[in-house]
Design a protein around this motif. Structure first.
Motif, PDB file in Angstrom:
ATOM      1  N   SER A   1     -62.408  56.487  97.060  1.00 29.56           N
ATOM      2  CA  SER A   1     -61.001  56.290  96.718  1.00 29.56           C
ATOM      3  C   SER A   1     -60.872  55.685  95.327  1.00 29.56           C
ATOM      4  CB  SER A   1     -60.329  55.369  97.739  1.00 29.56           C
ATOM      5  OG  SER A   1     -60.349  55.944  99.020  1.00 29.56           O
TER       6      SER A   1
ATOM      7  N   ALA B   1     -59.272  53.524  92.224  1.00 28.86           N
ATOM      8  CA  ALA B   1     -58.701  52.181  92.140  1.00 28.86           C
ATOM      9  C   ALA B   1     -57.185  52.247  92.175  1.00 28.86           C
ATOM     10  CB  ALA B   1     -59.185  51.489  90.869  1.00 28.86           C
TER      11      ALA B   1
ATOM     12  N   HIS C   1     -57.179  53.060  96.837  1.00 31.39           N
ATOM     13  CA  HIS C   1     -58.177  52.103  97.328  1.00 31.39           C
ATOM     14  C   HIS C   1     -57.572  51.175  98.374  1.00 31.39           C
ATOM     15  CE1 HIS C   1     -60.833  48.602  97.376  1.00 31.39           C
ATOM     16  NE2 HIS C   1     -59.812  47.877  96.972  1.00 31.39           N
TER      17      HIS C   1
ATOM     18  N   THR D   1     -57.422  52.516 101.900  1.00 33.57           N
ATOM     19  CA  THR D   1     -58.681  52.938 102.521  1.00 33.57           C
ATOM     20  C   THR D   1     -59.342  51.769 103.236  1.00 33.57           C
ATOM     21  OG1 THR D   1     -59.012  54.557 100.747  1.00 33.57           O
ATOM     22  CG2 THR D   1     -60.929  54.004 102.095  1.00 33.57           C
TER      23      THR D   1
ATOM     24  N   SER E   1     -64.479  53.926 100.811  1.00 33.53           N
ATOM     25  CA  SER E   1     -64.020  52.670 100.226  1.00 33.53           C
ATOM     26  C   SER E   1     -64.901  52.250  99.058  1.00 33.53           C
ATOM     27  CB  SER E   1     -64.017  51.581 101.300  1.00 33.53           C
ATOM     28  OG  SER E   1     -63.931  50.294 100.716  1.00 33.53           O
ATOM     29  N   LEU E   2     -64.290  51.737  98.000  1.00 36.02           N
ATOM     30  CA  LEU E   2     -65.044  51.187  96.876  1.00 36.02           C
ATOM     31  C   LEU E   2     -65.957  50.059  97.338  1.00 36.02           C
ATOM     32  CD1 LEU E   2     -62.391  51.048  94.004  1.00 36.02           C
ATOM     33  CD2 LEU E   2     -64.634  52.131  93.841  1.00 36.02           C
TER      34      LEU E   2
ATOM     35  N   LYS F   1     -63.249  43.843  99.783  1.00 36.49           N
ATOM     36  CA  LYS F   1     -62.111  44.630  99.336  1.00 36.49           C
ATOM     37  C   LYS F   1     -61.034  43.715  98.757  1.00 36.49           C
ATOM     38  CE  LYS F   1     -58.646  47.945 100.955  1.00 36.49           C
ATOM     39  NZ  LYS F   1     -58.171  48.733 102.115  1.00 36.49           N
TER      40      LYS F   1
ATOM     41  N   TRP G   1     -59.346  47.089  93.638  1.00 39.69           N
ATOM     42  CA  TRP G   1     -60.723  47.544  93.535  1.00 39.69           C
ATOM     43  C   TRP G   1     -61.606  46.636  94.379  1.00 39.69           C
ATOM     44  CZ3 TRP G   1     -58.660  46.770  88.222  1.00 39.69           C
ATOM     45  CH2 TRP G   1     -58.575  45.417  87.894  1.00 39.69           C
ATOM     46  N   GLU G   2     -62.907  46.827  94.288  1.00 42.52           N
ATOM     47  CA  GLU G   2     -63.855  45.954  94.988  1.00 42.52           C
ATOM     48  C   GLU G   2     -64.017  44.648  94.209  1.00 42.52           C
ATOM     49  OE1 GLU G   2     -65.913  46.801  91.553  1.00 42.52           O
ATOM     50  OE2 GLU G   2     -64.745  48.180  92.780  1.00 42.52           O
TER      51      GLU G   2
END
Length: 321
Positions: A94, A96, A100, A103, A110-111, A197, A201-202
């Protein structure tokens, strides 16, 4: 049992950390690339990285331009074929922003899951996130090479500024010196330094009180090509680019648009650089022009849309899966 089972139930893409499985980590620094269609950049990106770190882990996320083959060829040319690991991650990740956010955190799309899966394959005590468009200068290579062993007795994280270079053609580029964005790139490996998460973003976690080392300016370029769509992994619709977490992306959009419209001087903070005949602009800026500039590098005021924003990337917001 895996540490993080994928939502889709695919055991090949579950996350199992080496400290859970009992695999020992060896001293050293592994550079982790998560790439898609970076074949164009890798001949500039990989050689200084191979000179700086003990191992390179390249995770190819569905490239169709021969990225993995180029990586192997460059590694062989550098005499580093035995220090390169190439893995394949075939799932669409996904983008950003809102995609994201929608998700689930444990999905293979997922990031956060993607990053955790990538870094779970590291077997050194330190790891470095790196992008497929980031070029180390010779000075940066030397500093990272020294750090790779100096960090072993610490639990520090390392941040460094990167300077975006928009390549107009082989001899011309625009360097953005206005951004003051210090993102941590190097972390110890361990259960306190995994990915979660966040909203857009991550985010890599770290315990409170961890020492933070900030490296100097002029060590790394972030290459942007004017003839390419550099923002395909972002969703523009429904994303507030004036949001604190996204101020840098807004600036990049503004720079790209200003150069395309032929009026980059009006934006402020940009420096036009022209390479000598026969020298590529990336080589010229990274190997010659940048290190000759006085420090600190000239940084003009940010545009009004970006003022009063906190540039810290260490925001600890979490969201629910």
């Amino acid at each position: 049992m895996p540490d993080i089972a994928s939502l889709e139930g695919d055991p090949a893409y579950d996350v199992t950390w080496p400290w859970t499985s009992g695999e020992p980590l060896v001293p050293g620094l592994t550079c982790v690339f998560r790439v898609r269609n970076e074949a164009r950049n890798l001949p500039w990106v990989l050689p200084p990285i191979f000179a700086a770190v003990q191992h390179v882990l390249l995770v190819d996320n569905g490239s169709d331009d021969g990225t993995a083959d180029v990586a192997r060829a460059v590694a062989a040319e550098c005499g580093a074929a035995d220090r390169l690991t190439v893995l394949d991650y075939p799932h669409r990740v996904s983008r950003a922003g809102g995609e994201h956010l929608a998700t689930p955190a444990t999905s293979v799309h997922s990031l956060a899951h993607f990053y955790n899966w990538c870094f779970s394959h590291v077997r050194t005590t330190y790891s470095m996130k790196w992008d497929g468009d980031m070029v180390l200068t010779p000075e940066g290579t030397g500093i990272l090479r020294d750090l790779s062993w100096q960090l072993q007795s610490t639990r520090a994280i390392v941040a460094m500024p990167r300077h975006p270079l928009t390549v107009v053609d082989e001899s011309t580029g625009w360097l953005d010196l206005s951004l003051r964005f210090l993102e941590p790139w190097i972390y110890p490996m361990g259960p306190d330094f995994t990915f979660v998460k966040a909203f857009d973003w991550e985010l890599r976690e770290f315990p409170p009180g961890v020492e933070r080392i900030v490296l100097q300016q002029g060590l790394v370029l972030e290459v942007k090509w004017l003839d390419a769509d550099e923002y395909a992994h972002w969703r523009r619709d429904g994303v507030d680019f004036t949001n604190t977490r996204l101020y840098r992306k807004l600036r990049e959009f503004e720079v790209d648009e200003a150069i395309r419209k032929g009026d980059p001087e009006a934006l402020g903070g940009l420096v036009k650089v022209t390479a000598p005949e026969g020298v590529h602009i990336i080589d010229h800026v990274s190997r010659d022009w940048l290190w000759r500039q006085p420090r600190p590098l000239v940084q003009h005021s940010l545009p009004a849309t970006l003022k009063h924003r906190d540039p810290s990337p260490d925001l600890k917001e979490r969201v629910r899966p």
